[in-house]
Enzyme design. Structure first.
Site, PDB file in Angstrom:
ATOM      1  N   LYS A 219      58.015  62.390  52.770  1.00  0.00           N
ATOM      2  CA  LYS A 219      59.094  61.482  52.338  1.00  0.00           C
ATOM      3  C   LYS A 219      60.221  61.062  53.534  1.00  0.00           C
ATOM      4  O   LYS A 219      60.356  60.046  53.715  1.00  0.00           O
ATOM      5  CB  LYS A 219      59.602  62.053  51.097  1.00  0.00           C
ATOM      6  CG  LYS A 219      60.659  61.225  50.518  1.00  0.00           C
ATOM      7  CD  LYS A 219      61.349  62.097  49.145  1.00  0.00           C
ATOM      8  CE  LYS A 219      62.570  61.352  48.700  1.00  0.00           C
ATOM      9  NZ  LYS A 219      63.043  62.161  47.335  1.00  0.00           N
ATOM     10  N   GLU A 225      57.079  70.746  60.199  1.00  0.00           N
ATOM     11  CA  GLU A 225      55.677  71.223  60.218  1.00  0.00           C
ATOM     12  C   GLU A 225      54.763  70.010  60.151  1.00  0.00           C
ATOM     13  O   GLU A 225      53.730  69.681  60.564  1.00  0.00           O
ATOM     14  CB  GLU A 225      55.721  71.838  58.782  1.00  0.00           C
ATOM     15  CG  GLU A 225      56.241  73.257  58.923  1.00  0.00           C
ATOM     16  CD  GLU A 225      57.719  73.313  58.147  1.00  0.00           C
ATOM     17  OE1 GLU A 225      58.296  72.144  58.281  1.00  0.00           O
ATOM     18  OE2 GLU A 225      58.094  74.124  57.717  1.00  0.00           O
ATOM     19  N   GLY A 281      60.467  65.023  45.830  1.00  0.00           N
ATOM     20  CA  GLY A 281      59.164  65.483  46.487  1.00  0.00           C
ATOM     21  C   GLY A 281      58.417  66.111  45.400  1.00  0.00           C
ATOM     22  O   GLY A 281      57.282  65.995  45.578  1.00  0.00           O
ATOM     23  N   ARG A 282      58.974  67.423  44.742  1.00  0.00           N
ATOM     24  CA  ARG A 282      58.161  68.126  43.789  1.00  0.00           C
ATOM     25  C   ARG A 282      57.609  67.422  42.650  1.00  0.00           C
ATOM     26  O   ARG A 282      56.885  67.875  41.661  1.00  0.00           O
ATOM     27  CB  ARG A 282      58.887  69.297  43.528  1.00  0.00           C
ATOM     28  CG  ARG A 282      60.120  68.929  42.846  1.00  0.00           C
ATOM     29  CD  ARG A 282      60.814  70.338  42.831  1.00  0.00           C
ATOM     30  NE  ARG A 282      62.338  70.337  42.380  1.00  0.00           N
ATOM     31  CZ  ARG A 282      63.352  69.839  43.082  1.00  0.00           C
ATOM     32  NH1 ARG A 282      62.989  69.702  44.617  1.00  0.00           N
ATOM     33  NH2 ARG A 282      64.405  69.949  42.942  1.00  0.00           N
ATOM     34  N   GLU A 367      62.381  75.246  42.514  1.00  0.00           N
ATOM     35  CA  GLU A 367      63.166  74.393  43.370  1.00  0.00           C
ATOM     36  C   GLU A 367      64.238  73.603  42.475  1.00  0.00           C
ATOM     37  O   GLU A 367      65.348  73.256  42.792  1.00  0.00           O
ATOM     38  CB  GLU A 367      62.239  73.636  44.381  1.00  0.00           C
ATOM     39  CG  GLU A 367      62.887  73.265  45.636  1.00  0.00           C
ATOM     40  CD  GLU A 367      61.840  72.729  46.673  1.00  0.00           C
ATOM     41  OE1 GLU A 367      61.365  73.482  47.421  1.00  0.00           O
ATOM     42  OE2 GLU A 367      61.349  71.348  46.505  1.00  0.00           O
ATOM     43  N   HIS A 398      42.536  91.824  35.565  1.00  0.00           N
ATOM     44  CA  HIS A 398      41.810  92.846  36.411  1.00  0.00           C
ATOM     45  C   HIS A 398      42.826  93.089  37.404  1.00  0.00           C
ATOM     46  O   HIS A 398      42.416  94.000  38.340  1.00  0.00           O
ATOM     47  CB  HIS A 398      40.538  92.552  36.989  1.00  0.00           C
ATOM     48  CG  HIS A 398      39.552  92.260  35.798  1.00  0.00           C
ATOM     49  ND1 HIS A 398      38.703  93.460  35.311  1.00  0.00           N
ATOM     50  CD2 HIS A 398      39.282  91.226  35.032  1.00  0.00           C
ATOM     51  CE1 HIS A 398      37.937  92.998  34.212  1.00  0.00           C
ATOM     52  NE2 HIS A 398      38.178  91.784  34.040  1.00  0.00           N
ATOM     53  N   LYS A 518      65.424  73.974  56.875  1.00  0.00           N
ATOM     54  CA  LYS A 518      64.775  73.289  57.669  1.00  0.00           C
ATOM     55  C   LYS A 518      65.851  73.067  58.918  1.00  0.00           C
ATOM     56  O   LYS A 518      65.064  72.794  60.062  1.00  0.00           O
ATOM     57  CB  LYS A 518      64.795  71.816  57.118  1.00  0.00           C
ATOM     58  CG  LYS A 518      63.743  71.570  56.111  1.00  0.00           C
ATOM     59  CD  LYS A 518      63.565  70.082  55.481  1.00  0.00           C
ATOM     60  CE  LYS A 518      62.686  69.869  54.687  1.00  0.00           C
ATOM     61  NZ  LYS A 518      62.305  68.510  53.948  1.00  0.00           N
TER      62      LYS A 518
HETATM   63  C1  G6Q Z   1      60.554  68.912  47.032  1.00  0.00           C
HETATM   64  C2  G6Q Z   1      61.205  69.251  48.374  1.00  0.00           C
HETATM   65  C3  G6Q Z   1      60.245  69.680  49.469  1.00  0.00           C
HETATM   66  C4  G6Q Z   1      59.809  68.361  50.283  1.00  0.00           C
HETATM   67  C5  G6Q Z   1      59.448  68.776  51.351  1.00  0.00           C
HETATM   68  C6  G6Q Z   1      58.366  67.898  52.522  1.00  0.00           C
HETATM   69  O1  G6Q Z   1      60.878  68.322  46.239  1.00  0.00           O
HETATM   70  O2  G6Q Z   1      62.156  68.380  48.708  1.00  0.00           O
HETATM   71  O3  G6Q Z   1      59.386  70.527  49.186  1.00  0.00           O
HETATM   72  O4  G6Q Z   1      58.921  68.004  49.625  1.00  0.00           O
HETATM   73  O5  G6Q Z   1      60.227  69.620  52.168  1.00  0.00           O
HETATM   74  O6  G6Q Z   1      59.603  67.174  52.631  1.00  0.00           O
HETATM   75  P1  G6Q Z   1      59.003  65.523  53.206  1.00  0.00           P
HETATM   76  O7  G6Q Z   1      58.162  65.013  52.225  1.00  0.00           O
HETATM   77  O8  G6Q Z   1      60.482  64.823  53.424  1.00  0.00           O
HETATM   78  O9  G6Q Z   1      58.076  66.044  54.609  1.00  0.00           O
END
Ligand code: G6Q
Length: 553
Positions: A219, A225, A281-282, A367, A398, A518
């Site tokens: 996003k 990463e 994002g989530r 989150e 189990h 981050k």
């Molecule tokens: C979700 C968070 C987080 C995010 C990641 C990736 O709600 O904001 O999990 O999705 O940190 O972020 P980017 O999509 O910006 O790389």
């Protein structure tokens, strides 16, 4: 009362949780019911297992095996009402900036709105751009699937690798696993998220670069990463295709809100799929973040999934609170969290395809609701956020169920099962479902001294074998696992998290803790990589760990 303004958008003028009349009543009520036992409750009311249920959209929710009475449910629903829930639902659906700390609208519901819906953000209808993006995704996914989109050397794409992390990874990965049975068999979908190179190496092991497409999802386009993995992927691809840098054009597409960042990385903006800052994002896998999933299952199936999301959105928006599935799940969570003091909740899907669902929910809930201040920025004096965990049945039985049955902790569980088998092989499905039902029964009613004695258990062994029961469970029975029912299931839990956040009076849509994480590694990275001994100014523990790592790396 919280102030009307927090230097940004207004926050609802709702009393703090503990000052709401229903909360005080619930506290009193809790003293009356805390010792009640499910066995007695079922004994007193033979219809309990029918009465304490709700059904909608092919979902059957049985909450009768919870430590509640009808009065508890009435008070909990009143608490939701007094929290301003109906107004907050409308505020979310109509694009108000309910994410107060980031001053953003929260419109994942717009991602599945019908074409002719109107949802305004700053006076601008966002629905047309949602459908434009879906059409663009559909067109691209179809070309990859039918072989019209070819790799640089003219080969068909056989592998799709999604690069992203957190919200840009867990959703598509969970949904791909869930809908694997609907996926194109000659197209492999893999996921890379971790900064650990092992993730990239394993995800690309054995793949032919000429047949591989990378979908880079970020996003922000600032995530360490994802950008590091995307660069590694680019090097891997260029090296595999004889060093031709222009090869990337046919092998990389991006999903982002950051067009400049994407262009700078070298991905043609024509191959970029948009989404917007009003999608968290989530909450984003039904946006373009689901592109890799759409390539796997096809645009039609993806749209069926959106239909499911939309149906649950409509249910959530219109059903009376006492029969509203997300509301029922949420108030039960609040009941255990804020009255019984339960710290965790297990989510136990009895479907192998939902193997990643608990991990997905972990992010969604933890989150969203792992927050220590209310909407006005004041520290809350009560527990928020549940710790979510789980594994698909029957494997968990189990492993960790022992602690749920006989441990000292109270762990409310959601059991999720499907009535129709996707693979009606032999007796498998009946056996699977028999286990689900047996677990909820055993957790509720346990096994008593009398029963053990009658079964001839040696007396000395009885204390070890007694199962107290009275362990609360909620069972969700769904017709069949399809793209549509998955959409409903995810929306159910999305809205559950929202309702909890409304009751706790917190902002479920920011994630400042993640942002801090981050930032921190950026300071240490040069200290690890520096050729000369860096002067370290951390605490003595961190300094020593850095020195040791530098010696041994
Ligand atoms: C979700 C968070 C987080 C995010 C990641 C990736 O709600 O904001 O999990 O999705 O940190 O972020 P980017 O999509 O910006 O790389």
């Amino acid at each position: 009362m919280p102030p009307e303004e927090v230097g940004g958008p207004s926050v609802p003028a709702v009393p703090s949780l503990e000052d709401r009349p229903a909360f005080a009543e619930l506290q009193e009520h809790f003293q009356e019911v805390r010792e009640l036992r499910l066995k007695e409750l079922f004994g007193q009311d033979p219809q309990r297992g029918v009465a304490l249920t709700a059904a909608a959209l092919g979902f059957y929710l049985d909450y009768s095996k919870n430590r509640v009475t009808s009065e508890t449910m009435r008070l909990l629903v009143r608490l939701a009402q007094e929290s301003g829930l109906p107004e907050r639902i409308e505020a979310m659906f109509s694009g108000a900036r309910i994410n107060v700390s980031e001053q953003r609208s929260v419109l994942h519901v717009a991602l599945r709105a019908p074409r002719d819906a109107v949802i305004l953000v700053d006076g601008h209808n966002v629905v047309p751009q949602v459908h434009q993006a879906l059409d663009q995704m559909g067109d691209f996914a179809t070309r990859v699937r039918d072989g019209r989109w070819l790799g640089h050397t003219g080969k068909r794409i056989r592998n799709v690798v999604n690069i992203g992390i957190g919200g840009s990874d867990l959703g598509p990965m969970m949904a791909y696993e869930a809908l694997r049975d609907y996926a194109k068999v000659d197209l492999a979908l893999r996921f890379v998220s971790n900064i650990d190179a092992s993730d990239f190496v394993e995800a690309t092991r054995g793949l032919d670069p000429a047949e591989t497409l990378f979908v880079v999802c970020s996003k922000s386009w600032h995530t360490l990463e994802t950008l590091t993995n995307a660069e590694t992927a680019r090097d891997w691809l260029v090296a595999g295709l004889g060093g031709e840098r222009q090869a990337t054009a046919r092998h990389f597409v991006a999903v982002s809100t950051n067009q400049e960042g994407v262009a700078e990385f070298g991905i043609d903006p024509a191959n970029m799929f948009p989404f917007w800052d009003w999608v968290g994002g989530r909450y984003s896998y039904d946006s373009a973040i689901g592109l890799s999933l759409m390539i796997a299952i096809g645009p039609e199936r993806f749209r069926e999934m959106l239909v499911g999301f939309r149906a649950m959105d409509e249910h959530f928006r219109t059903a009376p609170l006492e029969r509203n599935l997300p509301v029922l799940l949420a108030v039960l969570a609040v009941w255990y969290n804020n009255f019984f003091g339960a710290e965790t909740q297990a989510v136990l899907p009895y479907d192998h395809y939902l193997g990643r669902f608990p991990a997905y929910l972990q992010q969604l809930e933890m989150e969203s609701n792992g927050k220590h201040v209310d909407l006005a920025g004041r520290t809350v004096g009560y527990q928020t956020g549940q710790i979510i965990w789980g594994q698909p049945g029957t494997n968990g039985q189990h492993a960790f169920y022992q602690l749920i049955h006989q441990g000292t902790k109270l762990i409310p569980c959601d059991f999720i099962g499907f009535c129709e088998a996707l693979h009606p092989l032999g007796r498998h499905h009946d056996l699977l479902m028999a286990n689900l039902l047996a677990q909820t029964e055993a957790l509720a009613f346990g096994r008593t001294v009398e029963e053990l004695t009658a079964a001839g258990t040696p007396e000395w062994q009885i204390p070890f074998r007694v199962c107290d029961g009275n362990r609360p469970t909620t069972t969700i029975l769904i017709d069949r696992l399809t793209p549509e029912s998955l959409g409903k299931l995810v929306a159910l839990y999305e809205h559950k998290a929202f309702v909890e956040g409304v009751i706790w009076g917190i902002d479920s849509f920011d994630q400042w803790g993640v942002e801090l994480g981050k930032l921190l590694a950026d300071r240490i990275t040069p200290e690890l990589e520096s050729r000369l001994d860096p002067s370290l100014e951390h605490d003595s523990s961190t300094n020593e760990l850095i020195r040791r790592y530098r010696r041994l790396r």
